[in-house]
Enzyme design. Sequence first.
Site, PDB file in Angstrom:
ATOM      1  N   TYR A  32      71.565  77.480   9.717  1.00 22.34           N
ATOM      2  CA  TYR A  32      70.872  77.986   8.523  1.00 22.34           C
ATOM      3  C   TYR A  32      70.951  79.506   8.472  1.00 22.34           C
ATOM      4  O   TYR A  32      71.403  80.090   7.487  1.00 22.34           O
ATOM      5  CB  TYR A  32      69.420  77.511   8.572  1.00 22.34           C
ATOM      6  CG  TYR A  32      68.579  77.864   7.360  1.00 22.34           C
ATOM      7  CD1 TYR A  32      68.755  77.198   6.149  1.00 22.34           C
ATOM      8  CD2 TYR A  32      67.575  78.828   7.444  1.00 22.34           C
ATOM      9  CE1 TYR A  32      67.957  77.502   5.048  1.00 22.34           C
ATOM     10  CE2 TYR A  32      66.779  79.132   6.348  1.00 22.34           C
ATOM     11  CZ  TYR A  32      66.972  78.464   5.156  1.00 22.34           C
ATOM     12  OH  TYR A  32      66.179  78.770   4.072  1.00 22.34           O
ATOM     13  N   VAL A  66      52.894  74.372   6.413  1.00 21.17           N
ATOM     14  CA  VAL A  66      51.810  74.221   5.428  1.00 21.17           C
ATOM     15  C   VAL A  66      51.657  72.750   5.047  1.00 21.17           C
ATOM     16  O   VAL A  66      50.544  72.190   5.086  1.00 21.17           O
ATOM     17  CB  VAL A  66      52.079  75.091   4.171  1.00 21.17           C
ATOM     18  CG1 VAL A  66      51.066  74.774   3.087  1.00 21.17           C
ATOM     19  CG2 VAL A  66      52.030  76.579   4.528  1.00 21.17           C
ATOM     20  N   SER A  67      52.760  72.084   4.708  1.00 19.51           N
ATOM     21  CA  SER A  67      52.664  70.671   4.332  1.00 19.51           C
ATOM     22  C   SER A  67      52.232  69.832   5.528  1.00 19.51           C
ATOM     23  O   SER A  67      51.395  68.927   5.392  1.00 19.51           O
ATOM     24  CB  SER A  67      53.980  70.174   3.737  1.00 19.51           C
ATOM     25  OG  SER A  67      55.082  70.679   4.453  1.00 19.51           O
ATOM     26  N   ASN A  68      52.764  70.129   6.717  1.00 15.89           N
ATOM     27  CA  ASN A  68      52.361  69.367   7.910  1.00 15.89           C
ATOM     28  C   ASN A  68      50.854  69.433   8.129  1.00 15.89           C
ATOM     29  O   ASN A  68      50.203  68.422   8.361  1.00 15.89           O
ATOM     30  CB  ASN A  68      53.041  69.953   9.155  1.00 15.89           C
ATOM     31  CG  ASN A  68      54.334  69.240   9.495  1.00 15.89           C
ATOM     32  OD1 ASN A  68      54.850  68.469   8.687  1.00 15.89           O
ATOM     33  ND2 ASN A  68      54.868  69.499  10.662  1.00 15.89           N
ATOM     34  N   PRO A 111      60.860  82.273  15.362  1.00 16.94           N
ATOM     35  CA  PRO A 111      60.478  83.692  15.253  1.00 16.94           C
ATOM     36  C   PRO A 111      59.002  83.929  15.585  1.00 16.94           C
ATOM     37  O   PRO A 111      58.134  83.169  15.156  1.00 16.94           O
ATOM     38  CB  PRO A 111      60.755  84.019  13.781  1.00 16.94           C
ATOM     39  CG  PRO A 111      61.779  83.023  13.362  1.00 16.94           C
ATOM     40  CD  PRO A 111      61.455  81.767  14.118  1.00 16.94           C
ATOM     41  N   GLN A 123      57.197  86.673  14.859  1.00 24.03           N
ATOM     42  CA  GLN A 123      56.455  87.386  13.806  1.00 24.03           C
ATOM     43  C   GLN A 123      57.341  87.490  12.570  1.00 24.03           C
ATOM     44  O   GLN A 123      58.567  87.581  12.663  1.00 24.03           O
ATOM     45  CB  GLN A 123      56.063  88.783  14.283  1.00 24.03           C
ATOM     46  CG  GLN A 123      57.238  89.585  14.803  1.00 24.03           C
ATOM     47  CD  GLN A 123      56.842  90.963  15.308  1.00 24.03           C
ATOM     48  OE1 GLN A 123      55.682  91.336  15.247  1.00 24.03           O
ATOM     49  NE2 GLN A 123      57.807  91.732  15.772  1.00 24.03           N
TER      50      GLN A 123
HETATM   51  P1  NAD Z   1      64.393  72.070  -0.694  1.00 22.73           P
HETATM   52  O1  NAD Z   1      64.990  71.407   0.491  1.00 22.73           O
HETATM   53  O2  NAD Z   1      63.192  71.456  -1.324  1.00 22.73           O
HETATM   54  O3  NAD Z   1      65.484  72.269  -1.839  1.00 22.73           O
HETATM   55  C1  NAD Z   1      66.851  72.393  -1.608  1.00 22.73           C
HETATM   56  C2  NAD Z   1      67.593  71.597  -2.668  1.00 22.73           C
HETATM   57  O4  NAD Z   1      69.006  71.748  -2.477  1.00 22.73           O
HETATM   58  C3  NAD Z   1      67.295  70.094  -2.574  1.00 22.73           C
HETATM   59  O5  NAD Z   1      67.028  69.587  -3.853  1.00 22.73           O
HETATM   60  C4  NAD Z   1      68.585  69.514  -2.001  1.00 22.73           C
HETATM   61  O6  NAD Z   1      68.804  68.172  -2.376  1.00 22.73           O
HETATM   62  C5  NAD Z   1      69.620  70.475  -2.579  1.00 22.73           C
HETATM   63  N1  NAD Z   1      70.869  70.520  -1.812  1.00 22.73           N
HETATM   64  C6  NAD Z   1      71.019  70.652  -0.474  1.00 22.73           C
HETATM   65  N2  NAD Z   1      72.334  70.676  -0.159  1.00 22.73           N
HETATM   66  C7  NAD Z   1      73.023  70.567  -1.337  1.00 22.73           C
HETATM   67  C8  NAD Z   1      74.394  70.535  -1.670  1.00 22.73           C
HETATM   68  N3  NAD Z   1      75.349  70.608  -0.730  1.00 22.73           N
HETATM   69  N4  NAD Z   1      74.743  70.408  -2.972  1.00 22.73           N
HETATM   70  C9  NAD Z   1      73.788  70.305  -3.931  1.00 22.73           C
HETATM   71  N5  NAD Z   1      72.472  70.331  -3.670  1.00 22.73           N
HETATM   72  C10 NAD Z   1      72.091  70.470  -2.382  1.00 22.73           C
HETATM   73  O7  NAD Z   1      64.093  73.571  -0.253  1.00 22.73           O
HETATM   74  P2  NAD Z   1      63.357  74.749  -1.031  1.00 22.73           P
HETATM   75  O8  NAD Z   1      62.202  75.161  -0.225  1.00 22.73           O
HETATM   76  O9  NAD Z   1      63.163  74.385  -2.455  1.00 22.73           O
HETATM   77  O10 NAD Z   1      64.446  75.903  -0.906  1.00 22.73           O
HETATM   78  C11 NAD Z   1      65.300  76.243  -1.986  1.00 22.73           C
HETATM   79  C12 NAD Z   1      66.169  77.404  -1.596  1.00 22.73           C
HETATM   80  O11 NAD Z   1      65.368  78.538  -1.287  1.00 22.73           O
HETATM   81  C13 NAD Z   1      67.039  77.145  -0.368  1.00 22.73           C
HETATM   82  O12 NAD Z   1      68.303  77.732  -0.558  1.00 22.73           O
HETATM   83  C14 NAD Z   1      66.305  77.852   0.743  1.00 22.73           C
HETATM   84  O13 NAD Z   1      67.183  78.277   1.752  1.00 22.73           O
HETATM   85  C15 NAD Z   1      65.670  79.015  -0.002  1.00 22.73           C
HETATM   86  N6  NAD Z   1      64.456  79.466   0.693  1.00 22.73           N
HETATM   87  C16 NAD Z   1      63.317  78.755   0.635  1.00 22.73           C
HETATM   88  C17 NAD Z   1      62.205  79.182   1.327  1.00 22.73           C
HETATM   89  C18 NAD Z   1      60.902  78.431   1.311  1.00 22.73           C
HETATM   90  O14 NAD Z   1      59.984  78.819   2.021  1.00 22.73           O
HETATM   91  N7  NAD Z   1      60.732  77.394   0.526  1.00 22.73           N
HETATM   92  C19 NAD Z   1      62.256  80.363   2.079  1.00 22.73           C
HETATM   93  C20 NAD Z   1      63.458  81.046   2.130  1.00 22.73           C
HETATM   94  C21 NAD Z   1      64.557  80.605   1.408  1.00 22.73           C
HETATM   95  N1  UDP Z   2      54.667  75.002  13.110  1.00 19.64           N
HETATM   96  C1  UDP Z   2      53.569  74.464  13.766  1.00 19.64           C
HETATM   97  N2  UDP Z   2      53.230  73.169  13.477  1.00 19.64           N
HETATM   98  C2  UDP Z   2      53.922  72.410  12.593  1.00 19.64           C
HETATM   99  C3  UDP Z   2      55.040  72.973  11.934  1.00 19.64           C
HETATM  100  C4  UDP Z   2      55.385  74.284  12.236  1.00 19.64           C
HETATM  101  O1  UDP Z   2      52.914  75.117  14.577  1.00 19.64           O
HETATM  102  O2  UDP Z   2      53.529  71.247  12.364  1.00 19.64           O
HETATM  103  C5  UDP Z   2      55.012  76.427  13.376  1.00 19.64           C
HETATM  104  C6  UDP Z   2      56.470  76.689  13.681  1.00 19.64           C
HETATM  105  O3  UDP Z   2      56.710  76.585  15.077  1.00 19.64           O
HETATM  106  C7  UDP Z   2      56.652  78.098  13.170  1.00 19.64           C
HETATM  107  C8  UDP Z   2      55.681  78.196  11.980  1.00 19.64           C
HETATM  108  O4  UDP Z   2      54.753  77.129  12.163  1.00 19.64           O
HETATM  109  O5  UDP Z   2      56.255  79.018  14.148  1.00 19.64           O
HETATM  110  C9  UDP Z   2      56.367  78.063  10.631  1.00 19.64           C
HETATM  111  O6  UDP Z   2      57.171  76.911  10.658  1.00 19.64           O
HETATM  112  P1  UDP Z   2      57.951  76.369   9.377  1.00 19.64           P
HETATM  113  O7  UDP Z   2      58.805  75.239   9.841  1.00 19.64           O
HETATM  114  O8  UDP Z   2      57.012  76.106   8.265  1.00 19.64           O
HETATM  115  O9  UDP Z   2      58.840  77.589   8.877  1.00 19.64           O
HETATM  116  P2  UDP Z   2      59.801  78.639   9.586  1.00 19.64           P
HETATM  117  O10 UDP Z   2      59.711  78.516  11.071  1.00 19.64           O
HETATM  118  O11 UDP Z   2      61.143  78.309   9.076  1.00 19.64           O
HETATM  119  O12 UDP Z   2      59.278  79.942   9.119  1.00 19.64           O
END
Ligand code: NAD
Ligand code: UDP
Length: 320
Positions: A151, A194-196, A280, A282
């Site tokens: 990623y 957050v969802s977890n 990460p 922080q």
């Molecule tokens: P998500 O997993 O809900 O959405 C990703 C979408 O991309 C899904 O609908 C999935 O089916 C689609 N997808 C994956 N691979 C594909 C492919 N090869 N072709 C077509 N569609 C494909 O995730 P999200 O949280 O909505 O994230 C959306 C974007 O924002 C991502 O690029 C992610 O890296 C970026 N992003 C999100 C966050 C966050 O906290 N939500 C943070 C940083 C970056």
């Molecule tokens: N995390 C946690 N419990 C969970 C899911 C995640 O303690 O059920 C921690 C995880 O180790 C990380 C932080 O929460 O330090 C954020 O995790 P998340 O997967 O949401 O996002 P990311 O690590 O990609 O920022």
Amino acid sequence: MRTEPSQPLRVLVTGGAGFLGSHLCERLLEAGHDVLCVDNFYTGTRANVAPLLAHPRFELLRHDITFPLYVEVDRIFNLACPASPRHYQLDPVQTTKTSVHGAINLLGLAKRLHAPILQASTSEVYGDPAQHPQTEDYWGHVNPIGPRACYDEGKRCAETLFADYRRQHGLDTRIARIFNTYGPRMQPADGRVVSNFIVAALRGEPLTIQGDGWQTRAFCFVSDTVDGLVRLMDLPDSCPGPVNIGNPAEFTVAELAALVHEILGRPVRVVRQTLPADDPKQRCPDIAAARGKLGWEPKIELRDGLTRTISYFKARLTGG
Ligand code: NAD
Ligand code: UDP
Ligand code: UDP
């Protein structure tokens, strides 16, 4: 200065059936645009865009962006890519392909159409950051062969491609480095913290804290993030550098658990698990660039955003 487009535009949103993408599609329709949502439903669902399917200016196309895409549009938002560690590590090779091959195809499309293109990049490009908070000129600290690399490095390479298509082909590219975003339509089982926490608390199950709980994240409500993305795309002037989009209020994971507990007003149990590799320690955005260039800053505080997200999951888990 931000200006609204005067004409309705044809806007492509890849990953439009995902969490962030579905909110963005909604926002673009509200602004009067035609929206073409492209998704392969890897982590997104038709249910996320079900309310939009009947909209006369909305179109849904099942397509994997690692394959070429020939459509006619005026603007491109590239959001396609699984975003939660659990999902992007399931098929890491496909994750890198989506970021890299996907970026090449969409940049090729943008080049043919002379269309502005925005990349949904991520705070993960900073890795486990040695600089805090993170400014856009920080180059990051990423393990290139660890479990998160598919990623992190995929997204870094996508940024490289965006920068090179700009330099080599004169493309109008925009890069948003999105920090942890949460809100309604997150998948209950996608593993993000957050969802977890919310789903476990609503089910009366213990919250799992990985590591000591002192690691920090900065959580941005989805409407704020979408607003930032739209503003970045709407900038009339070119914006060569990446822009952090995130909420600079920083919380430890333990504080997040305590806040969920407090809002729900019922006892919440906590269990501990080992911290995953390369997690990460922080993370917090410096958003001076977004404030200055986009006139943007988040409006929704974590307590308010969590309350809205809890309502969403309550309804979803009870089938409401
Ligand atoms: P998500 O997993 O809900 O959405 C990703 C979408 O991309 C899904 O609908 C999935 O089916 C689609 N997808 C994956 N691979 C594909 C492919 N090869 N072709 C077509 N569609 C494909 O995730 P999200 O949280 O909505 O994230 C959306 C974007 O924002 C991502 O690029 C992610 O890296 C970026 N992003 C999100 C966050 C966050 O906290 N939500 C943070 C940083 C970056
Ligand atoms: N995390 C946690 N419990 C969970 C899911 C995640 O303690 O059920 C921690 C995880 O180790 C990380 C932080 O929460 O330090 C954020 O995790 P998340 O997967 O949401 O996002 P990311 O690590 O990609 O920022
Ligand atoms: N591409 C696409 N849609 C288009 C134009 C190009 O999917 O409308 C893909 C095409 O398959 C190509 C990639 O984008 O592999 C990169 O295009 P570019 O023009 O930059 O490179 P080239 O075609 O010269 O390889």
